[in-house]
Scaffold this motif. Sequence first.
Motif, PDB file in Angstrom:
ATOM      1  N   ALA A   1      99.912 125.816   0.583  1.00 46.36           N
ATOM      2  CA  ALA A   1      98.798 126.297   1.405  1.00 46.36           C
ATOM      3  C   ALA A   1      97.757 125.206   1.617  1.00 46.36           C
ATOM      4  O   ALA A   1      97.183 125.074   2.708  1.00 46.36           O
ATOM      5  CB  ALA A   1      98.161 127.518   0.749  1.00 46.36           C
ATOM      6  N   SER A   2      97.510 124.402   0.580  1.00 50.72           N
ATOM      7  CA  SER A   2      96.511 123.334   0.686  1.00 50.72           C
ATOM      8  C   SER A   2      96.918 122.292   1.710  1.00 50.72           C
ATOM      9  O   SER A   2      96.063 121.711   2.399  1.00 50.72           O
ATOM     10  CB  SER A   2      96.305 122.674  -0.678  1.00 50.72           C
ATOM     11  N   GLU A   3      98.209 122.040   1.840  1.00 53.68           N
ATOM     12  CA  GLU A   3      98.683 121.045   2.799  1.00 53.68           C
ATOM     13  C   GLU A   3      98.520 121.546   4.237  1.00 53.68           C
ATOM     14  O   GLU A   3      98.173 120.776   5.136  1.00 53.68           O
ATOM     15  CB  GLU A   3     100.148 120.707   2.509  1.00 53.68           C
ATOM     16  N   ILE A   4      98.760 122.834   4.456  1.00 51.84           N
ATOM     17  CA  ILE A   4      98.613 123.405   5.791  1.00 51.84           C
ATOM     18  C   ILE A   4      97.137 123.497   6.174  1.00 51.84           C
ATOM     19  O   ILE A   4      96.732 123.104   7.266  1.00 51.84           O
ATOM     20  CB  ILE A   4      99.272 124.792   5.857  1.00 51.84           C
ATOM     21  N   ALA A   5      96.336 124.022   5.245  1.00 52.35           N
ATOM     22  CA  ALA A   5      94.914 124.243   5.526  1.00 52.35           C
ATOM     23  C   ALA A   5      94.181 122.954   5.841  1.00 52.35           C
ATOM     24  O   ALA A   5      93.175 122.963   6.551  1.00 52.35           O
ATOM     25  CB  ALA A   5      94.255 124.943   4.341  1.00 52.35           C
ATOM     26  N   ALA A   6      94.670 121.838   5.320  1.00 47.19           N
ATOM     27  CA  ALA A   6      93.979 120.559   5.513  1.00 47.19           C
ATOM     28  C   ALA A   6      94.227 119.938   6.878  1.00 47.19           C
ATOM     29  O   ALA A   6      93.557 118.981   7.250  1.00 47.19           O
ATOM     30  CB  ALA A   6      94.425 119.579   4.423  1.00 47.19           C
ATOM     31  N   VAL A   7      95.168 120.492   7.646  1.00 50.66           N
ATOM     32  CA  VAL A   7      95.502 119.910   8.953  1.00 50.66           C
ATOM     33  C   VAL A   7      94.743 120.639  10.058  1.00 50.66           C
ATOM     34  O   VAL A   7      94.958 121.834  10.276  1.00 50.66           O
ATOM     35  CB  VAL A   7      97.023 120.008   9.220  1.00 50.66           C
ATOM     36  N   PRO A   8      93.848 119.962  10.768  1.00 51.98           N
ATOM     37  CA  PRO A   8      93.134 120.604  11.886  1.00 51.98           C
ATOM     38  C   PRO A   8      94.129 121.122  12.914  1.00 51.98           C
ATOM     39  O   PRO A   8      95.126 120.465  13.226  1.00 51.98           O
ATOM     40  CB  PRO A   8      92.288 119.470  12.463  1.00 51.98           C
ATOM     41  N   GLY A   9      93.868 122.314  13.421  1.00 53.32           N
ATOM     42  CA  GLY A   9      94.758 122.880  14.429  1.00 53.32           C
ATOM     43  C   GLY A   9      95.823 123.790  13.858  1.00 53.32           C
ATOM     44  O   GLY A   9      96.692 124.264  14.598  1.00 53.32           O
TER      45      GLY A   9
ATOM     46  N   ILE B   1     101.744 127.121  -7.847  1.00 53.52           N
ATOM     47  CA  ILE B   1     101.887 125.949  -8.705  1.00 53.52           C
ATOM     48  C   ILE B   1     100.502 125.491  -9.142  1.00 53.52           C
ATOM     49  O   ILE B   1      99.563 125.479  -8.346  1.00 53.52           O
ATOM     50  CB  ILE B   1     102.644 124.822  -7.959  1.00 53.52           C
ATOM     51  N   ILE B   2     100.361 125.166 -10.409  1.00 55.12           N
ATOM     52  CA  ILE B   2      99.103 124.656 -10.944  1.00 55.12           C
ATOM     53  C   ILE B   2      99.181 123.141 -11.012  1.00 55.12           C
ATOM     54  O   ILE B   2     100.125 122.578 -11.576  1.00 55.12           O
ATOM     55  CB  ILE B   2      98.802 125.237 -12.334  1.00 55.12           C
ATOM     56  N   PHE B   3      98.182 122.482 -10.419  1.00 59.59           N
ATOM     57  CA  PHE B   3      98.117 121.028 -10.446  1.00 59.59           C
ATOM     58  C   PHE B   3      97.148 120.590 -11.539  1.00 59.59           C
ATOM     59  O   PHE B   3      96.142 121.241 -11.801  1.00 59.59           O
ATOM     60  CB  PHE B   3      97.668 120.490  -9.090  1.00 59.59           C
ATOM     61  N   ALA B   4      97.467 119.470 -12.162  1.00 59.82           N
ATOM     62  CA  ALA B   4      96.649 118.969 -13.268  1.00 59.82           C
ATOM     63  C   ALA B   4      96.518 117.464 -13.173  1.00 59.82           C
ATOM     64  O   ALA B   4      97.220 116.798 -12.401  1.00 59.82           O
ATOM     65  CB  ALA B   4      97.270 119.374 -14.605  1.00 59.82           C
ATOM     66  N   ILE B   5      95.604 116.930 -13.966  1.00 58.79           N
ATOM     67  CA  ILE B   5      95.343 115.491 -13.998  1.00 58.79           C
ATOM     68  C   ILE B   5      95.368 115.018 -15.441  1.00 58.79           C
ATOM     69  O   ILE B   5      94.965 115.746 -16.351  1.00 58.79           O
ATOM     70  CB  ILE B   5      93.976 115.183 -13.353  1.00 58.79           C
ATOM     71  N   GLY B   6      95.874 113.825 -15.662  1.00 56.81           N
ATOM     72  CA  GLY B   6      95.913 113.271 -17.009  1.00 56.81           C
ATOM     73  C   GLY B   6      95.852 111.757 -16.966  1.00 56.81           C
ATOM     74  O   GLY B   6      96.128 111.133 -15.927  1.00 56.81           O
ATOM     75  N   ALA B   7      95.478 111.146 -18.087  1.00 61.10           N
ATOM     76  CA  ALA B   7      95.372 109.689 -18.180  1.00 61.10           C
ATOM     77  C   ALA B   7      96.696 109.084 -18.623  1.00 61.10           C
ATOM     78  O   ALA B   7      97.332 109.575 -19.566  1.00 61.10           O
ATOM     79  CB  ALA B   7      94.272 109.309 -19.167  1.00 61.10           C
ATOM     80  N   GLY B   8      97.119 108.039 -17.946  1.00 57.67           N
ATOM     81  CA  GLY B   8      98.322 107.328 -18.362  1.00 57.67           C
ATOM     82  C   GLY B   8      98.110 106.671 -19.714  1.00 57.67           C
ATOM     83  O   GLY B   8      97.054 106.079 -19.959  1.00 57.67           O
ATOM     84  N   SER B   9      99.070 106.767 -20.578  1.00 56.21           N
ATOM     85  CA  SER B   9      98.914 106.272 -21.946  1.00 56.21           C
ATOM     86  C   SER B   9      98.838 104.755 -22.028  1.00 56.21           C
ATOM     87  O   SER B   9      98.370 104.199 -23.027  1.00 56.21           O
ATOM     88  CB  SER B   9     100.075 106.768 -22.813  1.00 56.21           C
ATOM     89  N   THR B  10      99.258 104.050 -20.983  1.00 54.85           N
ATOM     90  CA  THR B  10      99.242 102.580 -21.005  1.00 54.85           C
ATOM     91  C   THR B  10      98.047 102.004 -20.241  1.00 54.85           C
ATOM     92  O   THR B  10      97.972 100.788 -20.050  1.00 54.85           O
ATOM     93  CB  THR B  10     100.536 102.014 -20.401  1.00 54.85           C
ATOM     94  N   SER B  11      97.119 102.863 -19.806  1.00 53.71           N
ATOM     95  CA  SER B  11      95.984 102.392 -19.004  1.00 53.71           C
ATOM     96  C   SER B  11      95.168 101.352 -19.751  1.00 53.71           C
ATOM     97  O   SER B  11      94.854 101.506 -20.934  1.00 53.71           O
ATOM     98  CB  SER B  11      95.079 103.566 -18.624  1.00 53.71           C
ATOM     99  N   GLN B  12      94.820 100.274 -19.052  1.00 53.14           N
ATOM    100  CA  GLN B  12      93.953  99.241 -19.601  1.00 53.14           C
ATOM    101  C   GLN B  12      92.476  99.539 -19.333  1.00 53.14           C
ATOM    102  O   GLN B  12      91.604  98.782 -19.754  1.00 53.14           O
ATOM    103  CB  GLN B  12      94.322  97.880 -18.985  1.00 53.14           C
TER     104      GLN B  12
ATOM    105  N   MET C   1      98.784 107.929  -9.454  1.00 51.60           N
ATOM    106  CA  MET C   1      99.992 108.509  -8.877  1.00 51.60           C
ATOM    107  C   MET C   1      99.714 109.989  -8.689  1.00 51.60           C
ATOM    108  O   MET C   1      99.388 110.693  -9.649  1.00 51.60           O
ATOM    109  CB  MET C   1     101.202 108.280  -9.791  1.00 51.60           C
ATOM    110  N   SER C   2      99.835 110.463  -7.436  1.00 54.24           N
ATOM    111  CA  SER C   2      99.442 111.833  -7.133  1.00 54.24           C
ATOM    112  C   SER C   2     100.436 112.539  -6.217  1.00 54.24           C
ATOM    113  O   SER C   2     100.972 111.938  -5.278  1.00 54.24           O
ATOM    114  CB  SER C   2      98.059 111.854  -6.469  1.00 54.24           C
ATOM    115  N   THR C   3     100.634 113.820  -6.480  1.00 51.38           N
ATOM    116  CA  THR C   3     101.421 114.646  -5.574  1.00 51.38           C
ATOM    117  C   THR C   3     100.749 114.694  -4.206  1.00 51.38           C
ATOM    118  O   THR C   3      99.517 114.691  -4.097  1.00 51.38           O
ATOM    119  CB  THR C   3     101.549 116.086  -6.114  1.00 51.38           C
ATOM    120  N   VAL C   4     101.552 114.748  -3.150  1.00 43.62           N
ATOM    121  CA  VAL C   4     101.013 114.769  -1.790  1.00 43.62           C
ATOM    122  C   VAL C   4     100.158 116.003  -1.536  1.00 43.62           C
ATOM    123  O   VAL C   4      99.322 116.010  -0.622  1.00 43.62           O
ATOM    124  CB  VAL C   4     102.142 114.705  -0.741  1.00 43.62           C
ATOM    125  N   ALA C   5     100.333 117.062  -2.327  1.00 45.15           N
ATOM    126  CA  ALA C   5      99.556 118.288  -2.126  1.00 45.15           C
ATOM    127  C   ALA C   5      98.064 118.062  -2.323  1.00 45.15           C
ATOM    128  O   ALA C   5      97.236 118.806  -1.795  1.00 45.15           O
ATOM    129  CB  ALA C   5     100.039 119.385  -3.080  1.00 45.15           C
TER     130      ALA C   5
END
Length: 261
Positions: free
Chosen positions: A198-206, A221-232, A38-42
Amino acid sequence: MAGIFGKQAAAAALFGCSLISAFIISTFEALAAELKVMSTVALTPALDELKLGFESNGNRLTIVYSTIAELKKRIDAGETADVIMLSRPVLDELARQGKVTEGSIVNIGMSYVAVGVRAGAPLPDISTAEKLKAALLATRSISYADPAKGGASGVYIAKVIDRLGIAEEMKPKTTLVPNAQAGELVARGEVEMGVAQASEIAAVPGTQVVGPLPGDLNSSIIFAIGAGSTSQSPSAAKALIELMTSPAALDVMKSKGMDPP
């Protein structure tokens, strides 16, 4: 001479690709798994590219992209994922709730709310609050994420526009989008100005990023990643986190308009 430099550049690029491939193989060998992310669209531009490397050894990623607010709402309602990529404060909150594995959270990038215009168009002066106000009033059309849907940049720019006292003037020329499509509308010429991460704008050609909002109107905003506690598949989840925090991934993030965390 140009031919020599061209060969050197090609060799360097091939060496870089080899390093990335070696990293992926050594990290993910024997860890083939199916992971839900599950990820933010940014993070869409960077994650879509990095996904190919992760899946090259038999892994499979199912990625759910949405706004931070919407994903947080779904997780609060009981939806789970093996790996979650959101803003750092939200991931820390989920860890306190036991929904993200304690100690697994790592910062992966930083972005800011930015103004974007079509590539080649004159860059508006947004260096001060008054000049930003003038630029907003002068633009024929603008787009940003619908605040009602929880997009962080949309919520923020709506507050800035209200603070500048021009909310009523901006309404007739504003096109709201569900997620991160403002840059796409700018690139197609459907609107003159877009406001998003800024990352969303920069990624679009044109498109081109004009810059962050000025002074105390700026918001990062600082983006981070983490493991879901229920992951199999905790080992595979850890491997994906390691990839997303590798030098190769940081280079990809930078190329997509994301600053180092």
